[in-house]
Design a protein around this motif. Structure first.
Motif, PDB file in Angstrom:
ATOM      1  N   PHE A 168       0.832  -1.201   0.000  1.00 30.42           N
ATOM      2  CA  PHE A 168       0.000   0.000   0.000  1.00 30.42           C
ATOM      3  C   PHE A 168       0.865   1.250   0.000  1.00 30.42           C
ATOM      4  CE2 PHE A 168      -2.599  -3.328   1.917  1.00 30.42           C
ATOM      5  CZ  PHE A 168      -3.675  -3.301   1.057  1.00 30.42           C
ATOM      6  N   LYS A 169       0.443   2.249  -0.781  1.00 34.63           N
ATOM      7  CA  LYS A 169       1.189   3.492  -0.926  1.00 34.63           C
ATOM      8  C   LYS A 169       0.352   4.667  -0.425  1.00 34.63           C
ATOM      9  CE  LYS A 169       4.464   1.212  -2.811  1.00 34.63           C
ATOM     10  NZ  LYS A 169       5.512   0.789  -1.903  1.00 34.63           N
ATOM     11  N   ILE A 170       0.966   5.844  -0.339  1.00 35.62           N
ATOM     12  CA  ILE A 170       0.280   7.051   0.133  1.00 35.62           C
ATOM     13  C   ILE A 170      -0.904   7.371  -0.781  1.00 35.62           C
ATOM     14  CG2 ILE A 170       0.533   9.540   0.504  1.00 35.62           C
ATOM     15  CD1 ILE A 170       3.416   9.023   1.279  1.00 35.62           C
ATOM     16  N   GLY A 171      -2.052   7.653  -0.169  1.00 31.77           N
ATOM     17  CA  GLY A 171      -3.247   8.007  -0.921  1.00 31.77           C
ATOM     18  C   GLY A 171      -4.202   6.842  -1.138  1.00 31.77           C
ATOM     19  N   ASP A 172      -3.770   5.606  -0.881  1.00 26.45           N
ATOM     20  CA  ASP A 172      -4.645   4.441  -1.054  1.00 26.45           C
ATOM     21  C   ASP A 172      -5.716   4.422   0.027  1.00 26.45           C
ATOM     22  OD1 ASP A 172      -3.052   3.692  -3.136  1.00 26.45           O
ATOM     23  OD2 ASP A 172      -2.051   2.051  -2.073  1.00 26.45           O
ATOM     24  N   ARG A 173      -6.922   3.995  -0.345  1.00 28.24           N
ATOM     25  CA  ARG A 173      -8.010   3.837   0.613  1.00 28.24           C
ATOM     26  C   ARG A 173      -7.973   2.388   1.103  1.00 28.24           C
ATOM     27  NH1 ARG A 173     -11.330   7.063   2.524  1.00 28.24           N
ATOM     28  NH2 ARG A 173     -13.363   6.493   3.290  1.00 28.24           N
ATOM     29  N   VAL A 174      -7.845   2.191   2.418  1.00 24.67           N
ATOM     30  CA  VAL A 174      -7.679   0.852   2.971  1.00 24.67           C
ATOM     31  C   VAL A 174      -8.678   0.576   4.086  1.00 24.67           C
ATOM     32  CG1 VAL A 174      -5.228   0.697   2.415  1.00 24.67           C
ATOM     33  CG2 VAL A 174      -5.921   1.634   4.602  1.00 24.67           C
ATOM     34  N   THR A 175      -8.842  -0.716   4.385  1.00 28.84           N
ATOM     35  CA  THR A 175      -9.649  -1.175   5.500  1.00 28.84           C
ATOM     36  C   THR A 175      -8.715  -1.841   6.497  1.00 28.84           C
ATOM     37  OG1 THR A 175     -11.493  -1.578   3.999  1.00 28.84           O
ATOM     38  CG2 THR A 175     -11.616  -2.605   6.154  1.00 28.84           C
ATOM     39  N   ILE A 176      -8.820  -1.446   7.764  1.00 26.70           N
ATOM     40  CA  ILE A 176      -7.964  -2.030   8.791  1.00 26.70           C
ATOM     41  C   ILE A 176      -8.816  -2.705   9.858  1.00 26.70           C
ATOM     42  CG2 ILE A 176      -6.041  -0.462   8.413  1.00 26.70           C
ATOM     43  CD1 ILE A 176      -6.944   1.189  10.796  1.00 26.70           C
ATOM     44  N   ARG A 177      -8.230  -3.734  10.501  1.00 25.66           N
ATOM     45  CA  ARG A 177      -8.933  -4.501  11.527  1.00 25.66           C
ATOM     46  C   ARG A 177      -8.061  -4.580  12.778  1.00 25.66           C
ATOM     47  NH1 ARG A 177      -8.364  -9.843  12.842  1.00 25.66           N
ATOM     48  NH2 ARG A 177      -7.227 -10.206  10.913  1.00 25.66           N
ATOM     49  N   GLU A 178      -8.699  -4.510  13.923  1.00 22.57           N
ATOM     50  CA  GLU A 178      -8.008  -4.614  15.196  1.00 22.57           C
ATOM     51  C   GLU A 178      -7.407  -6.017  15.348  1.00 22.57           C
ATOM     52  OE1 GLU A 178      -9.217  -2.762  19.498  1.00 22.57           O
ATOM     53  OE2 GLU A 178     -10.692  -3.914  18.412  1.00 22.57           O
ATOM     54  N   SER A 179      -6.214  -6.102  15.944  1.00 21.61           N
ATOM     55  CA  SER A 179      -5.577  -7.405  16.124  1.00 21.61           C
ATOM     56  C   SER A 179      -4.728  -7.396  17.390  1.00 21.61           C
ATOM     57  CB  SER A 179      -4.698  -7.730  14.916  1.00 21.61           C
ATOM     58  OG  SER A 179      -3.602  -6.863  14.883  1.00 21.61           O
ATOM     59  N   ALA A 180      -4.056  -8.498  17.627  1.00 20.35           N
ATOM     60  CA  ALA A 180      -3.115  -8.563  18.744  1.00 20.35           C
ATOM     61  C   ALA A 180      -1.956  -7.616  18.449  1.00 20.35           C
ATOM     62  CB  ALA A 180      -2.606  -9.984  18.904  1.00 20.35           C
ATOM     63  N   PRO A 181      -1.333  -7.049  19.466  1.00 24.76           N
ATOM     64  CA  PRO A 181      -0.260  -6.072  19.235  1.00 24.76           C
ATOM     65  C   PRO A 181       0.935  -6.658  18.490  1.00 24.76           C
ATOM     66  CG  PRO A 181      -0.972  -6.023  21.523  1.00 24.76           C
ATOM     67  CD  PRO A 181      -1.647  -7.187  20.888  1.00 24.76           C
ATOM     68  N   PHE A 182       1.425  -5.894  17.501  1.00 21.63           N
ATOM     69  CA  PHE A 182       2.658  -6.232  16.794  1.00 21.63           C
ATOM     70  C   PHE A 182       3.843  -5.539  17.466  1.00 21.63           C
ATOM     71  CE2 PHE A 182      -0.519  -6.977  13.549  1.00 21.63           C
ATOM     72  CZ  PHE A 182      -0.074  -8.151  12.963  1.00 21.63           C
TER      73      PHE A 182
END
Length: 75
Positions: free
Chosen positions: A51-65
């Motif tokens: 993914f690059k700057i300006g992309d529209r994305v969907t994120i999901r909560e997860s265990a901490p990285f």
């Protein structure tokens, strides 16, 4: 408990396997009835650096990285 899913725009991709996503929410002020835009930035895990700057994305909560990264990119 279900994991939260948010949509936003990538504002930074400088880190390896990490992107910063700006999520904007809109709500109406109780007294003034004016629409208010409020945004927050989340660090999300991007395994393939696709993914690059300006992309529209969907994120999901997860265990901490890491200390500040506990979201993963879905699409």
């Amino acid at each position: 408990m279900p994991k939260r899913i948010l949509q936003g725009v990538v504002v930074s991709d400088k880190s390896s396997k990490t992107i910063v996503v700006k999520v904007e929410r809109r709500y109406s002020h109780k007294l003034l009835q004016k629409t208010i835009r409020q945004s927050k930035k989340y660090k999300a895990h991007d395994e393939k650096n696709q993914f690059k700057i300006g992309d529209r994305v969907t994120i999901r909560e997860s265990a901490p990285f890491s200390k500040s990264k506990c979201w993963v990119v879905l699409s």
